[in-house]
Write a protein that holds these residues in place. Structure first.
Motif, PDB file in Angstrom:
ATOM      1  N   VAL A 186       0.858  -1.197   0.000  1.00 56.15           N
ATOM      2  CA  VAL A 186       0.000   0.000   0.000  1.00 56.15           C
ATOM      3  C   VAL A 186       0.889   1.239   0.000  1.00 56.15           C
ATOM      4  O   VAL A 186       2.096   1.170   0.252  1.00 56.15           O
ATOM      5  CB  VAL A 186      -0.953   0.018   1.220  1.00 56.15           C
ATOM      6  CG1 VAL A 186      -1.870  -1.200   1.189  1.00 56.15           C
ATOM      7  CG2 VAL A 186      -0.165   0.074   2.525  1.00 56.15           C
ATOM      8  N   SER A 187       0.245   2.362  -0.215  1.00 58.19           N
ATOM      9  CA  SER A 187       0.973   3.631  -0.303  1.00 58.19           C
ATOM     10  C   SER A 187       1.526   4.038   1.065  1.00 58.19           C
ATOM     11  O   SER A 187       0.998   3.662   2.118  1.00 58.19           O
ATOM     12  CB  SER A 187       0.053   4.718  -0.836  1.00 58.19           C
ATOM     13  OG  SER A 187       0.672   5.986  -0.739  1.00 58.19           O
ATOM     14  N   TYR A 188       2.601   4.833   1.039  1.00 57.28           N
ATOM     15  CA  TYR A 188       3.187   5.351   2.277  1.00 57.28           C
ATOM     16  C   TYR A 188       2.235   6.311   2.996  1.00 57.28           C
ATOM     17  O   TYR A 188       2.397   6.568   4.192  1.00 57.28           O
ATOM     18  CB  TYR A 188       4.504   6.061   1.968  1.00 57.28           C
ATOM     19  CG  TYR A 188       5.706   5.140   2.043  1.00 57.28           C
ATOM     20  CD1 TYR A 188       6.372   4.908   3.244  1.00 57.28           C
ATOM     21  CD2 TYR A 188       6.174   4.486   0.904  1.00 57.28           C
ATOM     22  CE1 TYR A 188       7.464   4.068   3.315  1.00 57.28           C
ATOM     23  CE2 TYR A 188       7.267   3.644   0.965  1.00 57.28           C
ATOM     24  CZ  TYR A 188       7.911   3.429   2.167  1.00 57.28           C
ATOM     25  OH  TYR A 188       8.998   2.582   2.233  1.00 57.28           O
ATOM     26  N   THR A 189       1.257   6.829   2.294  1.00 55.83           N
ATOM     27  CA  THR A 189       0.301   7.738   2.921  1.00 55.83           C
ATOM     28  C   THR A 189      -0.789   6.991   3.696  1.00 55.83           C
ATOM     29  O   THR A 189      -1.562   7.613   4.431  1.00 55.83           O
ATOM     30  CB  THR A 189      -0.367   8.611   1.855  1.00 55.83           C
ATOM     31  OG1 THR A 189      -1.056   7.776   0.907  1.00 55.83           O
ATOM     32  CG2 THR A 189       0.677   9.449   1.114  1.00 55.83           C
ATOM     33  N   ALA A 190      -0.846   5.652   3.528  1.00 58.09           N
ATOM     34  CA  ALA A 190      -1.892   4.865   4.190  1.00 58.09           C
ATOM     35  C   ALA A 190      -1.570   4.691   5.665  1.00 58.09           C
ATOM     36  O   ALA A 190      -0.401   4.563   6.065  1.00 58.09           O
ATOM     37  CB  ALA A 190      -2.033   3.502   3.518  1.00 58.09           C
ATOM     38  N   THR A 194      -5.182   1.165  10.139  1.00 55.79           N
ATOM     39  CA  THR A 194      -6.396   1.061   9.328  1.00 55.79           C
ATOM     40  C   THR A 194      -6.249  -0.012   8.251  1.00 55.79           C
ATOM     41  O   THR A 194      -7.173  -0.799   8.004  1.00 55.79           O
ATOM     42  CB  THR A 194      -6.709   2.414   8.672  1.00 55.79           C
ATOM     43  OG1 THR A 194      -6.850   3.415   9.692  1.00 55.79           O
ATOM     44  CG2 THR A 194      -7.978   2.338   7.842  1.00 55.79           C
ATOM     45  N   THR A 195      -5.086  -0.052   7.630  1.00 59.03           N
ATOM     46  CA  THR A 195      -4.840  -1.055   6.580  1.00 59.03           C
ATOM     47  C   THR A 195      -4.932  -2.473   7.142  1.00 59.03           C
ATOM     48  O   THR A 195      -5.558  -3.360   6.543  1.00 59.03           O
ATOM     49  CB  THR A 195      -3.461  -0.832   5.947  1.00 59.03           C
ATOM     50  OG1 THR A 195      -3.385   0.499   5.433  1.00 59.03           O
ATOM     51  CG2 THR A 195      -3.205  -1.828   4.832  1.00 59.03           C
ATOM     52  N   LYS A 196      -4.323  -2.698   8.308  1.00 59.98           N
ATOM     53  CA  LYS A 196      -4.370  -4.024   8.923  1.00 59.98           C
ATOM     54  C   LYS A 196      -5.799  -4.417   9.281  1.00 59.98           C
ATOM     55  O   LYS A 196      -6.202  -5.580   9.128  1.00 59.98           O
ATOM     56  CB  LYS A 196      -3.474  -4.064  10.154  1.00 59.98           C
ATOM     57  CG  LYS A 196      -1.989  -3.922   9.838  1.00 59.98           C
ATOM     58  CD  LYS A 196      -1.131  -3.855  11.076  1.00 59.98           C
ATOM     59  CE  LYS A 196      -1.087  -5.194  11.793  1.00 59.98           C
ATOM     60  NZ  LYS A 196      -0.121  -5.169  12.931  1.00 59.98           N
ATOM     61  N   LEU A 255      -9.634  -2.473   0.039  1.00 58.82           N
ATOM     62  CA  LEU A 255      -8.703  -1.341   0.111  1.00 58.82           C
ATOM     63  C   LEU A 255      -9.199  -0.176  -0.732  1.00 58.82           C
ATOM     64  O   LEU A 255      -9.063   1.000  -0.340  1.00 58.82           O
ATOM     65  CB  LEU A 255      -7.305  -1.785  -0.342  1.00 58.82           C
ATOM     66  CG  LEU A 255      -6.581  -2.773   0.577  1.00 58.82           C
ATOM     67  CD1 LEU A 255      -5.251  -3.194  -0.026  1.00 58.82           C
ATOM     68  CD2 LEU A 255      -6.352  -2.160   1.961  1.00 58.82           C
ATOM     69  N   ASP A 256      -9.769  -0.480  -1.890  1.00 58.00           N
ATOM     70  CA  ASP A 256     -10.324   0.593  -2.726  1.00 58.00           C
ATOM     71  C   ASP A 256     -11.476   1.288  -2.001  1.00 58.00           C
ATOM     72  O   ASP A 256     -11.599   2.527  -2.036  1.00 58.00           O
ATOM     73  CB  ASP A 256     -10.814   0.026  -4.057  1.00 58.00           C
ATOM     74  CG  ASP A 256      -9.665  -0.370  -4.963  1.00 58.00           C
ATOM     75  OD1 ASP A 256      -8.521   0.049  -4.695  1.00 58.00           O
ATOM     76  OD2 ASP A 256      -9.914  -1.128  -5.928  1.00 58.00           O
ATOM     77  N   ALA A 257     -12.323   0.489  -1.343  1.00 54.03           N
ATOM     78  CA  ALA A 257     -13.461   1.070  -0.630  1.00 54.03           C
ATOM     79  C   ALA A 257     -13.015   1.945   0.532  1.00 54.03           C
ATOM     80  O   ALA A 257     -13.697   2.920   0.892  1.00 54.03           O
ATOM     81  CB  ALA A 257     -14.381  -0.042  -0.123  1.00 54.03           C
ATOM     82  N   ALA A 258     -11.865   1.631   1.126  1.00 52.05           N
ATOM     83  CA  ALA A 258     -11.342   2.412   2.250  1.00 52.05           C
ATOM     84  C   ALA A 258     -10.425   3.539   1.782  1.00 52.05           C
ATOM     85  O   ALA A 258      -9.777   4.194   2.621  1.00 52.05           O
ATOM     86  CB  ALA A 258     -10.586   1.479   3.211  1.00 52.05           C
ATOM     87  N   ASN A 259     -10.360   3.758   0.466  1.00 54.57           N
ATOM     88  CA  ASN A 259      -9.509   4.810  -0.119  1.00 54.57           C
ATOM     89  C   ASN A 259      -8.039   4.623   0.250  1.00 54.57           C
ATOM     90  O   ASN A 259      -7.308   5.601   0.486  1.00 54.57           O
ATOM     91  CB  ASN A 259      -9.992   6.208   0.308  1.00 54.57           C
ATOM     92  CG  ASN A 259     -11.349   6.545  -0.264  1.00 54.57           C
ATOM     93  OD1 ASN A 259     -11.637   6.231  -1.416  1.00 54.57           O
ATOM     94  ND2 ASN A 259     -12.193   7.183   0.547  1.00 54.57           N
ATOM     95  N   ILE A 260      -7.617   3.385   0.327  1.00 59.07           N
ATOM     96  CA  ILE A 260      -6.202   3.078   0.569  1.00 59.07           C
ATOM     97  C   ILE A 260      -5.589   2.694  -0.770  1.00 59.07           C
ATOM     98  O   ILE A 260      -6.006   1.727  -1.405  1.00 59.07           O
ATOM     99  CB  ILE A 260      -6.053   1.928   1.587  1.00 59.07           C
ATOM    100  CG1 ILE A 260      -6.657   2.332   2.929  1.00 59.07           C
ATOM    101  CG2 ILE A 260      -4.596   1.526   1.741  1.00 59.07           C
ATOM    102  CD1 ILE A 260      -6.659   1.228   3.962  1.00 59.07           C
ATOM    103  N   GLU A 261      -4.608   3.463  -1.183  1.00 58.15           N
ATOM    104  CA  GLU A 261      -4.033   3.288  -2.513  1.00 58.15           C
ATOM    105  C   GLU A 261      -3.051   2.116  -2.545  1.00 58.15           C
ATOM    106  O   GLU A 261      -2.247   1.927  -1.627  1.00 58.15           O
ATOM    107  CB  GLU A 261      -3.304   4.575  -2.930  1.00 58.15           C
ATOM    108  CG  GLU A 261      -2.667   4.483  -4.311  1.00 58.15           C
ATOM    109  CD  GLU A 261      -1.845   5.717  -4.647  1.00 58.15           C
ATOM    110  OE1 GLU A 261      -1.226   5.727  -5.720  1.00 58.15           O
ATOM    111  OE2 GLU A 261      -1.807   6.650  -3.813  1.00 58.15           O
TER     112      GLU A 261
END
Length: 277
Positions: A186-190, A194-196, A255-261
């Protein structure tokens, strides 16, 4: 006259000759018939005993044929011995011939020996998905000289047993559970937490992911353009590939739904204007 006397002598000896050698021939025939019958009995009994113990079909066929062959060979030797053939010399001749044939067929004998070892130690069984002899596929049949594999795209590969036994065998079907190893970047901005949580929700909601043992989600690497997470759920061996494909799709959508790139290789081009002289 001499011919008549000789003929008379043969006629007189005929009853004794028939009594002596006729009985031997009859006994030899009886021994052969009985021995052949018991060879069949040995085959059927071996099949029945092994099937009652739920032994693999490959082992049953191999051992039953071997039992039949051993009894039949002993029958032949006993039959020849009954009619007066020197079986000791015969065994020696068979041994010498076997040695000569063995030297000429070293490769085949090596495959035969490997086939025996595969039957005895069973590193794989019919129906297992294995990787061996430079290929991978489902084991369709194990014979005394070769193993038949069926690949995922439905090709048939015949591999010599020696090539399989002399190398590394990876049996993907030997155990009931397998672990899926995924790497999700995932992106460094994530946000890491939240990602986990998003990935954990996907695993928790998948009915085919096993609860015991539990899954692992961890930060594995700070790569050049992404933060890489390792995702390691456990599934039943039979569900490995369907669950793997399903999880990749579900994690991407979550991840797309959570706006995680999810980053992809790209290049930023910076144009610097040089003032003209």
């Amino acid at each position: 006259m001499e011919n008549l006397e000789g003929l008379d002598g043969l006629i007189e000896q005929a009853p004794e000759f028939l009594m002596t050698y006729g009985l031997k021939a009859l006994a030899a025939i009886v021994i052969f018939i009985i021995g052949k019958y018991f060879a069949g009995v040995a085959n059927r009994v071996t099949v029945k005993v092994l099937n009652s113990r739920k032994v693999d079909a490959t082992v049953v066929s191999f051992v039953a044929n071997l039992a039949w062959a051993l009894v039949f060979v002993f029958t032949i030797i006993a039959t020849l011995g009954q009619v007066g053939v020197q079986t000791a010399s015969l065994v020696a001749v068979i041994g010498a011939a076997g040695l000569a044939v063995g030297l000429a067929l070293q490769g085949s004998l090596s495959n035969f020996a490997s086939g025996v070892l595969m039957v005895l130690f069973r590193p794989c069984r019919v129906g297992d998905f294995i990787e061996a002899a430079g290929t991978a596929g489902v084991v369709d049949e194990i014979t005394i000289f070769s193993t038949r594999l069926r690949t995922g795209d439905n090709k048939v590969i015949i591999a010599p047993n020696s090539s399989i036994m002399n190398g590394t065998i990876t049996n993907y079907s030997a155990l009931e559970k397998r672990r899926i190893d995924l790497t999700i970047g995932v992106s460094y901005t994530a946000d890491i937490a939240t990602t986990k949580k998003v990935i954990a929700d996907v695993l928790d909601n998948n009915a085919l992911v096993l609860k015991d043992p539990g899954y692992t989600i961890g930060l594995a690497e700070l790569a050049d353009s992404s933060i890489n997470f390792v995702v390691r759920p456990w599934v039943s061996t039979a569900d490995y590939w369907p669950v793997r494909f399903e999880l990749l799709e579900q994690i991407k959508n979550a991840l797309d739904a959570a706006n995680i790139e999810i980053p992809f290789p790209q290049m930023d081009l910076h144009v610097k204007e040089v003032p003209a002289k």
